[in-house]
Design a protein around this motif. Structure first.
Motif, PDB file in Angstrom:
ATOM      1  N   GLN A  67       0.831  -1.149  -0.101  1.00 14.37           N
ATOM      2  CA  GLN A  67       0.134   0.082   0.007  1.00 14.37           C
ATOM      3  C   GLN A  67       0.926   1.286  -0.152  1.00 14.37           C
ATOM      4  N   VAL A  68       0.652   2.054  -0.985  1.00 15.16           N
ATOM      5  CA  VAL A  68       1.413   3.279  -1.057  1.00 15.16           C
ATOM      6  C   VAL A  68       0.757   4.391  -1.139  1.00 15.16           C
ATOM      7  N   LEU A  69       1.153   5.510  -0.339  1.00 13.52           N
ATOM      8  CA  LEU A  69       0.638   6.884  -0.875  1.00 13.52           C
ATOM      9  C   LEU A  69       1.187   7.639  -1.686  1.00 13.52           C
ATOM     10  N   VAL A  70       0.474   8.118  -2.832  1.00 10.70           N
ATOM     11  CA  VAL A  70       0.837   8.978  -3.803  1.00 10.70           C
ATOM     12  C   VAL A  70       0.358  10.436  -3.755  1.00 10.70           C
ATOM     13  N   THR A  71       1.336  11.091  -3.404  1.00  9.06           N
ATOM     14  CA  THR A  71       0.799  12.883  -3.213  1.00  9.06           C
ATOM     15  C   THR A  71       0.589  13.433  -4.523  1.00  9.06           C
ATOM     16  N   PRO A  72      -0.046  14.606  -4.415  1.00 10.49           N
ATOM     17  CA  PRO A  72      -0.085  15.248  -5.444  1.00 10.49           C
ATOM     18  C   PRO A  72       1.075  15.923  -6.112  1.00 10.49           C
ATOM     19  N   LEU A  73       1.188  16.312  -7.550  1.00 14.57           N
ATOM     20  CA  LEU A  73       2.198  17.076  -8.038  1.00 14.57           C
ATOM     21  C   LEU A  73       2.588  18.388  -7.264  1.00 14.57           C
ATOM     22  N   SER A  99      -4.810   7.310 -13.135  1.00 17.71           N
ATOM     23  CA  SER A  99      -5.536   6.254 -14.423  1.00 17.71           C
ATOM     24  C   SER A  99      -4.691   5.450 -14.580  1.00 17.71           C
ATOM     25  N   VAL A 100      -3.205   5.847 -15.023  1.00 18.67           N
ATOM     26  CA  VAL A 100      -2.100   4.876 -15.481  1.00 18.67           C
ATOM     27  C   VAL A 100      -1.781   3.839 -14.508  1.00 18.67           C
ATOM     28  N   LEU A 101      -1.725   4.226 -13.213  1.00 15.43           N
ATOM     29  CA  LEU A 101      -1.168   3.145 -12.233  1.00 15.43           C
ATOM     30  C   LEU A 101      -2.276   2.352 -11.769  1.00 15.43           C
ATOM     31  N   GLY A 102      -3.645   2.856 -11.858  1.00 19.72           N
ATOM     32  CA  GLY A 102      -4.934   1.933 -11.663  1.00 19.72           C
ATOM     33  C   GLY A 102      -4.614   0.851 -12.862  1.00 19.72           C
ATOM     34  N   ALA A 103      -4.343   1.404 -13.919  1.00 15.59           N
ATOM     35  CA  ALA A 103      -4.484   0.300 -15.065  1.00 15.59           C
ATOM     36  C   ALA A 103      -3.354  -0.790 -14.927  1.00 15.59           C
ATOM     37  N   ARG A 104      -2.516  -0.497 -14.322  1.00 12.04           N
ATOM     38  CA  ARG A 104      -1.171  -1.422 -14.119  1.00 12.04           C
ATOM     39  C   ARG A 104      -1.544  -2.270 -12.632  1.00 12.04           C
ATOM     40  N   GLY A 105      -2.669  -2.104 -12.179  1.00 15.20           N
ATOM     41  CA  GLY A 105      -3.086  -3.193 -11.024  1.00 15.20           C
ATOM     42  C   GLY A 105      -3.142  -2.345  -9.782  1.00 15.20           C
ATOM     43  N   LEU A 106      -2.866  -1.130  -9.795  1.00 12.61           N
ATOM     44  CA  LEU A 106      -2.639  -0.543  -8.617  1.00 12.61           C
ATOM     45  C   LEU A 106      -3.558   0.277  -8.136  1.00 12.61           C
ATOM     46  N   ALA A 107      -4.900   0.127  -8.332  1.00  7.27           N
ATOM     47  CA  ALA A 107      -6.154   0.831  -8.170  1.00  7.27           C
ATOM     48  C   ALA A 107      -6.615   0.809  -6.641  1.00  7.27           C
ATOM     49  N   THR A 108      -6.414  -0.297  -5.949  1.00  2.74           N
ATOM     50  CA  THR A 108      -7.207  -0.362  -4.797  1.00  2.74           C
ATOM     51  C   THR A 108      -6.318  -0.389  -3.605  1.00  2.74           C
ATOM     52  N   GLN A 109      -5.076  -0.918  -3.677  1.00  2.00           N
ATOM     53  CA  GLN A 109      -4.237  -0.898  -2.428  1.00  2.00           C
ATOM     54  C   GLN A 109      -3.325   0.271  -2.174  1.00  2.00           C
ATOM     55  N   TRP A 110      -3.529   1.120  -3.408  1.00  4.64           N
ATOM     56  CA  TRP A 110      -2.816   2.395  -3.463  1.00  4.64           C
ATOM     57  C   TRP A 110      -3.728   3.425  -3.126  1.00  4.64           C
ATOM     58  N   LYS A 111      -3.493   4.418  -2.593  1.00  5.01           N
ATOM     59  CA  LYS A 111      -3.906   5.698  -2.205  1.00  5.01           C
ATOM     60  C   LYS A 111      -3.432   6.894  -3.012  1.00  5.01           C
ATOM     61  N   TYR A 112      -4.476   7.739  -3.377  1.00  2.91           N
ATOM     62  CA  TYR A 112      -4.130   9.108  -4.417  1.00  2.91           C
ATOM     63  C   TYR A 112      -4.745   9.930  -3.788  1.00  2.91           C
ATOM     64  N   PRO A 113      -4.020  11.172  -4.539  1.00  5.64           N
ATOM     65  CA  PRO A 113      -4.524  12.639  -3.994  1.00  5.64           C
ATOM     66  C   PRO A 113      -5.843  12.676  -3.352  1.00  5.64           C
TER      67      PRO A 113
END
Length: 223
Positions: A51-57, A88-102
């Motif tokens: 599970q990874v947090l992705v911050t805004p640009l 969108s791109v990371l979600g399409a690589r299978g990282l839509a659920t366990q990763w947290k986005y802005p």
């Protein structure tokens, strides 16, 4: 992927520390620069099971010889456009659920207004310095902000799109270049930092951002 993800979750913090250490080793081996697009090595591949947090640009370099940055309009709107492309791109690589986005980080901040900080205002300006390398320890306010973010999301790894700039290529086209860092939110240090280049284009379009996001995703997971 699901079985691997559950296994790593059961292993807990020790396993994640090993993942982050492996990412730091990859950065040290490559001189803190992301591989050229198309190279098979994925220095951040271990993150795909976490599970990874992705911050805004955080920032856009305001001046370039192409005049592209001056044409993007309000910065916050453009930040959100990039954030959406990366999600969108990371979600399409299978990282839509366990990763947290802005949007997830913004939602958590609104639910905890006296505790959390606006993810678009965290103190990542320090990461723009060329002196920041893998292993750099981070001070406040960023260290405290990171600990707050990971506590709210029960994560540890934080991926930060630090700064986007536009460059003119030798053929006169433009390209997006992103400085990005992987942080250990618990130890408050830099585990990996590098740059990612998008695909050259004659004009600035949303596809310019999509290509940068895709090449960043290439460091983590295959298309």
């Amino acid at each position: 992927m699901t079985t691997h993800y559950r296994l790593v979750r059961r292993l807990g913090s020790a396993a994640l520390l090993m993942v982050l250490s492996a990412c730091a080793h990859s950065a040290a081996s490559s001189g803190d620069e992301a591989p050229t697009p198309g190279v098979a090595m994925r220095p951040l591949a271990q993150l795909a099971a976490q599970q990874v947090l992705v911050t805004p640009l955080f920032a856009l370099i305001p001046r370039d010889s192409l005049g592209w940055a001056a044409s993007v309009g309000p910065l916050r709107d453009y930040q959100k456009t990039f954030d959406a492309e990366l999600q969108s791109v990371l979600g399409a690589r299978g990282l839509a659920t366990q990763w947290k986005y802005p949007p997830d980080l913004v939602r958590a901040a609104r639910l905890n207004p006296t505790y959390a900080v606006d993810p678009y205002s965290i103190g990542v300006n320090v990461l723009r310095s060329p002196d920041v390398k893998s292993g750099t320890r981070l001070g406040d306010p960023l260290a405290t902000q990171l600990r707050t973010m990971i506590a709210l999301q029960e994560a540890r790894a934080v991926l930060v799109p630090v700064e986007l700039r536009f460059e003119r290529t030798a053929t006169g086209q433009g390209v997006g270049v992103l400085r990005v860092a992987l942080l250990d939110g618990r130890l408050s240090d830099v585990r990996w930092i590098g740059t990612v280049r998008g695909d050259p284009s004659p004009t600035l379009t949303r596809a310019t951002l999509t290509s940068v996001a895709a090449h960043l995703a290439d460091l983590i997971a295959a298309p």
